[in-house]
Design an enzyme around this catalytic site. Structure first.
Site, PDB file in Angstrom:
ATOM      1  N   CYS A   4      56.986-103.771 -54.100  1.00 50.32           N
ATOM      2  CA  CYS A   4      57.066-102.525 -53.215  1.00 50.32           C
ATOM      3  C   CYS A   4      55.880-101.798 -53.096  1.00 50.32           C
ATOM      4  O   CYS A   4      55.025-101.537 -54.125  1.00 50.32           O
ATOM      5  CB  CYS A   4      57.942-101.582 -53.979  1.00 50.32           C
ATOM      6  SG  CYS A   4      58.124-100.017 -53.187  1.00 50.32           S
ATOM      7  N   ASP A  30      50.103 -90.478 -44.253  1.00 46.58           N
ATOM      8  CA  ASP A  30      50.588 -91.784 -43.880  1.00 46.58           C
ATOM      9  C   ASP A  30      49.386 -92.694 -43.020  1.00 46.58           C
ATOM     10  O   ASP A  30      48.639 -92.032 -42.550  1.00 46.58           O
ATOM     11  CB  ASP A  30      51.634 -91.500 -42.623  1.00 46.58           C
ATOM     12  CG  ASP A  30      52.682 -92.653 -42.351  1.00 46.58           C
ATOM     13  OD1 ASP A  30      53.821 -92.618 -42.656  1.00 46.58           O
ATOM     14  OD2 ASP A  30      52.044 -93.568 -41.707  1.00 46.58           O
ATOM     15  N   HIS A  46      61.492 -95.850 -58.426  1.00 48.68           N
ATOM     16  CA  HIS A  46      61.915 -96.721 -57.343  1.00 48.68           C
ATOM     17  C   HIS A  46      63.567 -96.833 -57.118  1.00 48.68           C
ATOM     18  O   HIS A  46      64.099 -97.340 -57.644  1.00 48.68           O
ATOM     19  CB  HIS A  46      61.573 -98.358 -57.614  1.00 48.68           C
ATOM     20  CG  HIS A  46      61.996 -99.021 -56.435  1.00 48.68           C
ATOM     21  ND1 HIS A  46      60.966 -99.337 -55.532  1.00 48.68           N
ATOM     22  CD2 HIS A  46      62.932 -99.652 -55.988  1.00 48.68           C
ATOM     23  CE1 HIS A  46      61.969-100.105 -54.413  1.00 48.68           C
ATOM     24  NE2 HIS A  46      62.918-100.488 -54.754  1.00 48.68           N
ATOM     25  N   ASN A  83      64.289 -91.782 -42.851  1.00 49.52           N
ATOM     26  CA  ASN A  83      65.013 -92.937 -42.235  1.00 49.52           C
ATOM     27  C   ASN A  83      65.627 -93.785 -43.535  1.00 49.52           C
ATOM     28  O   ASN A  83      65.065 -94.062 -44.610  1.00 49.52           O
ATOM     29  CB  ASN A  83      63.884 -93.995 -41.635  1.00 49.52           C
ATOM     30  CG  ASN A  83      63.138 -93.328 -40.582  1.00 49.52           C
ATOM     31  OD1 ASN A  83      63.794 -92.446 -39.579  1.00 49.52           O
ATOM     32  ND2 ASN A  83      61.915 -93.408 -40.562  1.00 49.52           N
ATOM     33  N   GLY A  89      65.210 -97.559 -38.737  1.00 47.19           N
ATOM     34  CA  GLY A  89      63.862 -97.620 -38.894  1.00 47.19           C
ATOM     35  C   GLY A  89      63.255 -97.476 -40.152  1.00 47.19           C
ATOM     36  O   GLY A  89      61.977 -97.167 -40.287  1.00 47.19           O
ATOM     37  N   HIS A  94      61.523 -97.959 -50.296  1.00 44.95           N
ATOM     38  CA  HIS A  94      61.481 -97.033 -51.437  1.00 44.95           C
ATOM     39  C   HIS A  94      61.623 -95.569 -50.576  1.00 44.95           C
ATOM     40  O   HIS A  94      60.681 -95.274 -49.986  1.00 44.95           O
ATOM     41  CB  HIS A  94      60.191 -97.341 -52.170  1.00 44.95           C
ATOM     42  CG  HIS A  94      59.740 -96.480 -53.313  1.00 44.95           C
ATOM     43  ND1 HIS A  94      59.377 -96.868 -54.394  1.00 44.95           N
ATOM     44  CD2 HIS A  94      60.070 -95.118 -53.481  1.00 44.95           C
ATOM     45  CE1 HIS A  94      58.856 -95.881 -55.195  1.00 44.95           C
ATOM     46  NE2 HIS A  94      59.305 -94.788 -54.617  1.00 44.95           N
ATOM     47  N   HIS A  96      61.630 -91.958 -49.365  1.00 44.16           N
ATOM     48  CA  HIS A  96      60.537 -91.194 -48.885  1.00 44.16           C
ATOM     49  C   HIS A  96      61.001 -90.234 -47.824  1.00 44.16           C
ATOM     50  O   HIS A  96      61.609 -90.475 -47.094  1.00 44.16           O
ATOM     51  CB  HIS A  96      59.234 -92.203 -48.401  1.00 44.16           C
ATOM     52  CG  HIS A  96      59.524 -92.949 -47.537  1.00 44.16           C
ATOM     53  ND1 HIS A  96      60.066 -94.093 -47.560  1.00 44.16           N
ATOM     54  CD2 HIS A  96      59.195 -93.014 -45.950  1.00 44.16           C
ATOM     55  CE1 HIS A  96      60.262 -94.858 -46.530  1.00 44.16           C
ATOM     56  NE2 HIS A  96      59.751 -94.094 -45.531  1.00 44.16           N
ATOM     57  N   HIS A  98      59.306 -87.935 -44.676  1.00 45.93           N
ATOM     58  CA  HIS A  98      58.165 -87.847 -43.997  1.00 45.93           C
ATOM     59  C   HIS A  98      58.144 -86.140 -43.641  1.00 45.93           C
ATOM     60  O   HIS A  98      59.134 -85.462 -43.381  1.00 45.93           O
ATOM     61  CB  HIS A  98      58.357 -88.489 -42.539  1.00 45.93           C
ATOM     62  CG  HIS A  98      58.503 -90.051 -42.529  1.00 45.93           C
ATOM     63  ND1 HIS A  98      57.542 -90.612 -42.147  1.00 45.93           N
ATOM     64  CD2 HIS A  98      59.455 -90.712 -42.836  1.00 45.93           C
ATOM     65  CE1 HIS A  98      57.970 -91.876 -42.175  1.00 45.93           C
ATOM     66  NE2 HIS A  98      59.236 -92.084 -42.574  1.00 45.93           N
TER      67      HIS A  98
HETATM   68  P1  AMP Z   1      59.561 -95.783 -42.732  1.00 52.48           P
HETATM   69  O1  AMP Z   1      59.732 -96.518 -41.388  1.00 52.48           O
HETATM   70  O2  AMP Z   1      60.382 -94.327 -42.811  1.00 52.48           O
HETATM   71  O3  AMP Z   1      60.029 -96.562 -43.934  1.00 52.48           O
HETATM   72  O4  AMP Z   1      58.304 -95.215 -43.058  1.00 52.48           O
HETATM   73  C1  AMP Z   1      57.251 -95.861 -43.791  1.00 52.48           C
HETATM   74  C2  AMP Z   1      55.980 -95.250 -43.431  1.00 52.48           C
HETATM   75  O5  AMP Z   1      55.027 -95.812 -44.371  1.00 52.48           O
HETATM   76  C3  AMP Z   1      55.293 -95.626 -41.878  1.00 52.48           C
HETATM   77  O6  AMP Z   1      55.178 -94.348 -41.433  1.00 52.48           O
HETATM   78  C4  AMP Z   1      53.879 -96.159 -42.437  1.00 52.48           C
HETATM   79  O7  AMP Z   1      52.901 -95.990 -41.557  1.00 52.48           O
HETATM   80  C5  AMP Z   1      53.657 -95.828 -43.795  1.00 52.48           C
HETATM   81  N1  AMP Z   1      52.904 -96.744 -44.841  1.00 52.48           N
HETATM   82  C6  AMP Z   1      52.992 -98.119 -44.872  1.00 52.48           C
HETATM   83  N2  AMP Z   1      52.056 -98.294 -45.608  1.00 52.48           N
HETATM   84  C7  AMP Z   1      51.308 -97.495 -46.154  1.00 52.48           C
HETATM   85  C8  AMP Z   1      50.388 -97.208 -47.068  1.00 52.48           C
HETATM   86  N3  AMP Z   1      49.606 -98.193 -47.668  1.00 52.48           N
HETATM   87  N4  AMP Z   1      49.945 -95.866 -47.088  1.00 52.48           N
HETATM   88  C9  AMP Z   1      50.303 -95.054 -46.590  1.00 52.48           C
HETATM   89  N5  AMP Z   1      51.342 -95.014 -45.597  1.00 52.48           N
HETATM   90  C10 AMP Z   1      52.014 -96.112 -45.345  1.00 52.48           C
HETATM   91 ZN    ZN Z   2      59.157 -98.933 -54.960  1.00 50.14          ZN
END
Ligand code: AMP
Ligand code: ZN
Length: 102
Positions: A4, A30, A46, A83, A89, A94, A96, A98
């Site tokens: 992850c 992000d 997690h 999401n 999307g 994991h 989160h 936004h």
């Molecule tokens: P989601 O589509 O809700 O799963 O959002 C995942 C978010 O994680 C996306 O906006 C990606 O741009 C962001 N993301 C993926 N890898 C990283 C990373 N290494 N550091 C910061 N953000 C990330």
């Molecule tokens: Zn995780």
């Protein structure tokens, strides 16, 4: 969780600057921002998605963290987004939240 990306960031296996951290969660910018300020608030535990949350005090704590982060980052107007599920999307499995602010 081994595979992850957010667990790897938490465990410093992938470099990333934390904009906020407390005992429950941490926040990072992000990597592919979709607003002028785009911050992700991530629980240290997690949990795959909102659908797997059992103790909703976690969500309360994450929103408390969001208000602290916004004060710290001078964010006065913002949207929050969770999401849930690939079809909605969710790319990183994991939980989160936004924070998006233009
Ligand atoms: P989601 O589509 O809700 O799963 O959002 C995942 C978010 O994680 C996306 O906006 C990606 O741009 C962001 N993301 C993926 N890898 C990283 C990373 N290494 N550091 C910061 N953000 C990330
Ligand atoms: Zn995780």
């Amino acid at each position: 969780m081994d595979d992850c990306i957010f667990c790897k960031i938490l465990n410093k296996q992938i470099p990333s600057e934390f904009v906020y951290e407390d005992e429950t969660c941490f926040a990072i910018n992000d990597i592919n921002p979709k607003a002028k300020k785009h911050i992700l608030v991530i629980p240290k535990e997690h949990i795959k998605s909102l659908n797997e949350v059992k103790d909703f005090t976690l969500i309360k704590k994450m929103f408390e963290a969001i208000t602290k982060i916004n004060k710290q980052e001078n964010i006065t107007h913002f949207k929050t987004l969770i999401n849930t599920g690939k079809d909605a999307g969710q790319v990183v499995e994991h939980l989160h939240i936004h924070i998006l602010s233009d």
